[in-house]
Design a protein around this motif. Sequence first.
Motif, PDB file in Angstrom:
ATOM      1  N   UNK A  32      31.409  41.623  35.952  1.00  0.00           N
ATOM      2  CA  UNK A  32      32.502  40.917  36.604  1.00  0.00           C
ATOM      3  C   UNK A  32      33.800  41.652  36.309  1.00  0.00           C
ATOM      4  N   UNK A  33      34.659  41.744  37.302  1.00  0.00           N
ATOM      5  CA  UNK A  33      35.963  42.361  37.149  1.00  0.00           C
ATOM      6  C   UNK A  33      37.014  41.369  37.652  1.00  0.00           C
ATOM      7  N   UNK A  34      37.000  40.188  37.022  1.00  0.00           N
ATOM      8  CA  UNK A  34      37.774  39.067  37.535  1.00  0.00           C
ATOM      9  C   UNK A  34      38.678  38.509  36.456  1.00  0.00           C
ATOM     10  N   UNK A  35      39.673  37.794  36.878  1.00  0.00           N
ATOM     11  CA  UNK A  35      40.577  37.135  35.957  1.00  0.00           C
ATOM     12  C   UNK A  35      40.313  35.642  36.022  1.00  0.00           C
ATOM     13  N   UNK A  36      40.213  35.009  34.838  1.00  0.00           N
ATOM     14  CA  UNK A  36      39.902  33.600  34.772  1.00  0.00           C
ATOM     15  C   UNK A  36      38.554  33.404  34.131  1.00  0.00           C
ATOM     16  N   UNK A  37      37.922  32.279  34.406  1.00  0.00           N
ATOM     17  CA  UNK A  37      36.630  31.974  33.827  1.00  0.00           C
ATOM     18  C   UNK A  37      35.593  31.749  34.897  1.00  0.00           C
ATOM     19  N   UNK A  38      34.353  32.114  34.601  1.00  0.00           N
ATOM     20  CA  UNK A  38      33.280  31.938  35.564  1.00  0.00           C
ATOM     21  C   UNK A  38      31.974  31.675  34.833  1.00  0.00           C
ATOM     22  N   UNK A  39      31.108  30.927  35.451  1.00  0.00           N
ATOM     23  CA  UNK A  39      29.783  30.640  34.921  1.00  0.00           C
ATOM     24  C   UNK A  39      28.809  30.632  36.087  1.00  0.00           C
ATOM     25  N   UNK A  64      25.098  33.534  32.985  1.00  0.00           N
ATOM     26  CA  UNK A  64      26.119  34.521  32.675  1.00  0.00           C
ATOM     27  C   UNK A  64      27.497  33.869  32.727  1.00  0.00           C
ATOM     28  N   UNK A  65      28.338  34.231  31.784  1.00  0.00           N
ATOM     29  CA  UNK A  65      29.687  33.687  31.716  1.00  0.00           C
ATOM     30  C   UNK A  65      30.664  34.827  31.472  1.00  0.00           C
ATOM     31  N   UNK A  66      31.861  34.686  32.011  1.00  0.00           N
ATOM     32  CA  UNK A  66      32.893  35.690  31.809  1.00  0.00           C
ATOM     33  C   UNK A  66      34.257  35.051  31.721  1.00  0.00           C
ATOM     34  N   UNK A  67      35.125  35.687  30.954  1.00  0.00           N
ATOM     35  CA  UNK A  67      36.484  35.182  30.840  1.00  0.00           C
ATOM     36  C   UNK A  67      37.420  36.377  30.677  1.00  0.00           C
ATOM     37  N   UNK A  68      38.478  36.365  31.472  1.00  0.00           N
ATOM     38  CA  UNK A  68      39.462  37.436  31.377  1.00  0.00           C
ATOM     39  C   UNK A  68      40.850  36.850  31.519  1.00  0.00           C
ATOM     40  N   UNK A  69      41.697  37.283  30.625  1.00  0.00           N
ATOM     41  CA  UNK A  69      43.087  36.863  30.689  1.00  0.00           C
ATOM     42  C   UNK A  69      43.970  37.988  30.176  1.00  0.00           C
ATOM     43  N   UNK A  70      44.954  38.350  30.962  1.00  0.00           N
ATOM     44  CA  UNK A  70      45.863  39.410  30.546  1.00  0.00           C
ATOM     45  C   UNK A  70      45.143  40.721  30.302  1.00  0.00           C
ATOM     46  N   UNK A  71      45.254  41.230  29.083  1.00  0.00           N
ATOM     47  CA  UNK A  71      44.697  42.543  28.742  1.00  0.00           C
ATOM     48  C   UNK A  71      43.287  42.463  28.173  1.00  0.00           C
ATOM     49  N   UNK A  98      38.660  31.993  39.761  1.00  0.00           N
ATOM     50  CA  UNK A  98      38.762  33.418  39.513  1.00  0.00           C
ATOM     51  C   UNK A  98      39.889  34.058  40.294  1.00  0.00           C
ATOM     52  N   UNK A  99      40.396  35.135  39.734  1.00  0.00           N
ATOM     53  CA  UNK A  99      41.375  35.965  40.427  1.00  0.00           C
ATOM     54  C   UNK A  99      40.927  37.410  40.320  1.00  0.00           C
ATOM     55  N   UNK A 100      41.093  38.146  41.404  1.00  0.00           N
ATOM     56  CA  UNK A 100      40.733  39.554  41.386  1.00  0.00           C
ATOM     57  C   UNK A 100      41.786  40.334  40.624  1.00  0.00           C
ATOM     58  N   UNK A 101      41.314  41.286  39.845  1.00  0.00           N
ATOM     59  CA  UNK A 101      42.248  42.144  39.130  1.00  0.00           C
ATOM     60  C   UNK A 101      41.798  43.588  39.278  1.00  0.00           C
ATOM     61  N   UNK A 102      42.670  44.486  38.934  1.00  0.00           N
ATOM     62  CA  UNK A 102      42.367  45.907  39.092  1.00  0.00           C
ATOM     63  C   UNK A 102      41.183  46.303  38.232  1.00  0.00           C
ATOM     64  N   UNK A 103      40.349  47.161  38.766  1.00  0.00           N
ATOM     65  CA  UNK A 103      39.175  47.614  38.025  1.00  0.00           C
ATOM     66  C   UNK A 103      39.578  48.574  36.925  1.00  0.00           C
TER      67      UNK A 103
END
Length: 837
Positions: free
Chosen positions: A252-259, A275-282, A808-813
């Motif tokens: 995942x290359x996303x911003x926010x949380x996903x399950x 599968x779970x992912x979390x991205x925030x900031x850096x 989710x929000x898309x962010x730069x790869x």
Amino acid sequence: MTLKHSYRLIAAVIIAVLSISVALAQRPSGPPSTSGSSQKVGYGKLGGIVTDENNEPVPFATIRVLNASDDKLVNGTIAEDDGKWVIRNVPEGEFRIVISFIGYEPLNKGPFKVTGKGESYDLGSTSLTSSTTQLDQVVVEGQRELIEDKVDRIVYNASQDLTTAGGDASDVLRRVPLLSVDLDGNVSLRGSNNITVLIDGKPSTITAGNLADALRQIPADEIESVEVITSPSARYDAEGTGGIINIITKKKNLEGGTLSVRTGVGYRGSNLGINAGYRTGKLGLSLGGNGFAGYNILGSLDNEQIVTDGIGNELSRTNQFAETVSSRISGRYNFGWDYSFNKYHFIGGGVNYRIFDSRNDQDDRLTEITDVSGTRSLLQDVFTLSNSNSVDINFNYIRSFEKKGKEISLISLYSQDTRNNDFTIENLTGANPSDTKNENNSINKEFTIQLDYVEPIGEKARFETGVKNISRTVTSDFQLFQRQGNEAYAEVQGASLGNFFTYNQNVSAGFVSGLIELPSNVTLQAGGRYEYTTITANFSEGTDLEIADYGTFVPSVNMSKKLKNNLTLKFGYSRRIARPSLQFLNPNINAANPLDISQGNPDLLPEFTNQFELSLSSFKRSTSLNISAFVRSTNGSIQSVRETIGQDTVYTTFQNIGEEDAYGINAFGSIRKGKITLNGGIDAFYAVLTNNIDDPLFNAQNEGFVFNTRLFGSYKLTDRWVLQMFGFYRSSRVQLQGFTNPFYIYSLSINRNFKNDKGSIGIGANNFATPRSLLDSEITTPFLAQRSTRELQLLNFRLNFSYRIGKLKQRAAKKVRKVSNDDLKEGSSNDDGNQNR
């Protein structure tokens, strides 16, 4: 491609069409008039390439030409699949250019002045910067090409194929152009088993043992794409004479949380993945797991083995028959993280853990042996166990610079695979029968560190160099036990039956590589790699082995030329090396069938291969075609060597005695029209095999044609319902001392997407019309005639379900460099594809 990308594409096309329509409406239809006070107008040309922050093309980006004084639209177009664009017939005046695509910040260029001279401006590569685009609690998949032909590789986008749901990596690889996977999971590339398999660009110790078992550990639902590299550049390790297969898992290359949850239940197997992912900031984090259970896997075996004295006199004839039941459990669990200090400094790492357990029962295996003393029968129960657990721990650091494309990367990897391969034979004949048990525990450890440097030279050239070190330690602890009746098992003494083997290998390497774009649409990539290998090996009981150190230089050249009508011509040359892996070195005696035993050879040396290939490809919006021809020559090929023990037992080991030449052609294509998508291909080659032994009793050679063909089809019944099918056929395969018969598989599935594409539900079936498949093989030597028939029941029905939640929000790869140890000979442990029975 996510739904976000689909929206981008639709919006880009709409904007471009409107832009072009307005421009055409405002532009004169012919040469402008020079009468009166009107100024004479010339025609200019503008062009360039649109890329993203990772220097990847941005297809379908919108390019608008605006009047510099009042921003009035003058002309426009959209970028091609490779990001290139051209606008002709630009009238006289001063203009600026705006390049845009949804999810990226608009880019302004100019002003540009066009006079009566008709100037041309080449903007070169223009990079778009990603912007954050909010999505409404959902990221969904849109359609992209199932197969892509890139400069140095073929890419199969497995996430677009729903017929593999609930399967494993071997099911996915059967659908990939140029590859062939038999019913035991043994993989070949253009007929060669000497391949290197990477996972996410990195090696793994799970593929250093039995590759077929390793593929069963990777669920199909976890695979995003598969890359096939037939002519690797100097950046890659010299290993893998047939080429490199890189399995890309989903990320995942996303911003926010996903399950997300994905599960399936079938007649012969079930799977569950979370599968779970979390991205925030850096900071980005990911955690996931996927498990598979295979059950109710039924089959049978029917073998005949005739041993002679070499001059035509039969010494013994053995017949075996058994019903088989197999089961397996596998799991893959992963944790990953990455952190960007700023746009120039990036670190990341991860841990992958895998488990695998495979069991096979041969109930009431009947063996009848006929020789000069008469006929005797044995009734046995045979149980084989193969289980493993493996872990990969990786860390990487990437330093980029203001100069686009300049980069330094430091990558490290520790990998360990612990494996057990055991068998038990219980004799059911006689009043006080003897039983046999073999235990073989092995550990394979690797530590890799790699430093690479990339330096762009202008806009059309690039220089790369790097160093790398791989340190391996392989151990094999094997013991043989026997008992009489109900007594306890006791170890059988003897260095050949029980010992502890240690094999240490160190490979140090350095490479230089360059790429340059020449005139006439020619691109040249060339380089060289030098590797130095040191080996020590010893037994706890017995003498140390003396294996000489050796150095290897491997050059590579790749050239491509773009022709008219969207045609591309490519040429490649590479020299490759295949070092033997544990399955060929392991001195443990595999005697699950006491009349057909095998043993590895720790004294094996590497193979060397030279390969040339030439390809022609054509890609348009909805159709593609690729045709390639290749020549491959291998010296020092690792081949099976068979001899007889007594009058009824065959002993197999391995030696560097072979030469293999292959002359082949591959063709594949695809077409997409309306609701229908079709793609397929054929791989054919003529194989010439010899073992170069002077003694006519042991000399062997064989040759013949081999081909594979595959077909994939998809039909969109409605906006929600999709029907997909797949079929694969492989012809008889030539072996050094025999052949294997053809086989085929096919599957059909229908799936329905939920609202907003948050998930799907579907049903599928494999080999529903012909549930039983026979796999025959024959081996013929002056001392042996062996025929084996194995029956596998491939019929399977399954129900699949997946659902995804999250905001989710898309962010730069982020561009991540990965270790790629490409240096062990894989494939089946027997070059003939014949399994122990």
